[in-house]
Design a protein around this motif. Sequence first.
Motif, short mmCIF file in Angstrom:
data_model
loop_
_atom_site.label_atom_id
_atom_site.label_comp_id
_atom_site.label_asym_id
_atom_site.label_seq_id
_atom_site.Cartn_x
_atom_site.Cartn_y
_atom_site.Cartn_z
N ALA A 62 0.81 -1.21 0.00
CA ALA A 62 0.00 0.00 0.00
C ALA A 62 0.84 1.27 0.00
N ASP A 63 1.93 1.29 0.77
CA ASP A 63 2.69 2.54 0.88
C ASP A 63 4.18 2.41 0.53
N GLY A 64 4.64 1.20 0.21
CA GLY A 64 6.04 1.02 -0.20
C GLY A 64 7.04 1.02 0.92
N SER A 65 6.58 1.09 2.17
CA SER A 65 7.53 1.04 3.28
C SER A 65 8.16 -0.36 3.36
N VAL A 66 9.33 -0.44 3.98
CA VAL A 66 10.04 -1.71 4.09
C VAL A 66 10.20 -2.08 5.56
N LEU A 67 10.16 -3.37 5.82
CA LEU A 67 10.35 -3.88 7.17
C LEU A 67 11.82 -4.27 7.32
N LEU A 68 12.46 -3.71 8.32
CA LEU A 68 13.84 -4.06 8.64
C LEU A 68 13.89 -4.62 10.05
N VAL A 69 14.89 -5.44 10.29
CA VAL A 69 15.07 -6.06 11.60
C VAL A 69 16.35 -5.51 12.22
N GLU A 70 16.31 -5.26 13.52
CA GLU A 70 17.51 -4.82 14.23
C GLU A 70 18.29 -6.07 14.61
N HIS A 71 19.28 -6.39 13.78
CA HIS A 71 20.00 -7.66 13.87
C HIS A 71 20.94 -7.68 15.07
N VAL A 72 20.85 -8.72 15.89
CA VAL A 72 21.66 -8.84 17.10
C VAL A 72 23.15 -8.88 16.76
N ASN A 73 23.57 -9.76 15.87
CA ASN A 73 25.00 -9.93 15.58
C ASN A 73 25.60 -8.76 14.82
N ALA A 74 24.89 -8.24 13.82
CA ALA A 74 25.43 -7.17 12.99
C ALA A 74 25.35 -5.81 13.67
N GLY A 75 24.37 -5.65 14.57
CA GLY A 75 24.19 -4.36 15.20
C GLY A 75 23.63 -3.32 14.24
N LEU A 76 22.94 -3.76 13.19
CA LEU A 76 22.39 -2.88 12.16
C LEU A 76 20.92 -3.22 11.92
N TRP A 77 20.22 -2.26 11.29
CA TRP A 77 18.88 -2.53 10.76
C TRP A 77 19.07 -3.12 9.37
N LEU A 78 18.66 -4.36 9.20
CA LEU A 78 18.88 -5.11 7.97
C LEU A 78 17.57 -5.73 7.48
N PRO A 79 17.53 -6.12 6.22
CA PRO A 79 16.42 -6.96 5.78
C PRO A 79 16.56 -8.34 6.44
N PRO A 80 15.46 -9.04 6.65
CA PRO A 80 15.57 -10.43 7.09
C PRO A 80 16.33 -11.25 6.05
N GLY A 81 16.89 -12.34 6.47
CA GLY A 81 17.59 -13.21 5.53
C GLY A 81 18.63 -14.05 6.24
N GLY A 82 19.38 -14.78 5.45
CA GLY A 82 20.40 -15.63 6.04
C GLY A 82 21.24 -16.34 5.02
N ILE A 162 14.34 6.31 6.09
CA ILE A 162 15.66 5.72 5.86
C ILE A 162 16.63 6.77 5.36
N LEU A 163 16.21 7.59 4.42
CA LEU A 163 17.09 8.62 3.86
C LEU A 163 17.44 9.69 4.89
N ALA A 164 16.55 9.95 5.85
CA ALA A 164 16.80 10.96 6.87
C ALA A 164 17.65 10.43 8.03
N ALA A 165 17.73 9.11 8.17
CA ALA A 165 18.47 8.50 9.30
C ALA A 165 19.96 8.42 8.98
N ASP A 166 20.73 8.16 10.01
CA ASP A 166 22.17 7.96 9.86
C ASP A 166 22.40 6.70 9.03
N PRO A 167 23.09 6.80 7.89
CA PRO A 167 23.29 5.62 7.04
C PRO A 167 24.06 4.49 7.73
N LYS A 168 24.78 4.79 8.78
CA LYS A 168 25.53 3.77 9.51
C LYS A 168 24.62 2.80 10.27
N LEU A 169 23.33 3.11 10.34
CA LEU A 169 22.37 2.23 11.01
C LEU A 169 21.98 1.03 10.16
#
Length: 191
Positions: A62-82, A162-169
């Motif tokens: 509906a709005d094009g937003s994306v779901l990201l996960v705050e990954h424990v090991n990477a310490g980043l907001w990432l897409p799910p996967g493995g 996402i564009l307004a946030a710190d890219p290091k996240l």
Amino acid sequence: MRSTVATVHELVTGLVPGDNLEAEHRAHTLGWLRRTDDVFRRVKPAQPAQHLVSYVVPIDPADGSVLLVEHVNAGLWLPPGGHVEVDEHPHRTAAREIEEELGVTTAPTSEPVFLTVTETVGVDSGHTDVSLWYTVDVPRDRELTPDAGEFHGIRWWSRAEILAADPKLFDPHLTRFLEKLPTAAPDRSGG
């Protein structure tokens, strides 16, 4: 060439790069796939030192937003996967991971829409993930069951946020993925 590696080679060959960096990553990956069949992670965290990963990015239709996960090991907001298991098709990995990590049984796109080669950070830093990015339509009001062992949390992000946030996240290629996404958006059906 091992048949499963040949399949990955075909997937990567079929990807149309969205920019020069993706073209470089594609050329690197195709050369790597021609040189070795040892492309699947066999031992955690990093054996072999470069191996295949499937990301699957949930997108609200509906709005094009994306779901990201705050990954424990990477310490980043990432897409799910493995990591792609030995001789597993990367699409199967994407489907398996989105179900294990969020409880989503909807099939991701049948073909990856993006490719990256990234040096990892965080707890398992120091190896290289060759990542095939898939997408899956998931309405943001859908009930999800996040894997608490892998994530500190999950969050829907608009492109503007996402564009307004710190890219290091984030994954260092996330904004490039978002730039390419409009050309890939018409085929998010998973079939």
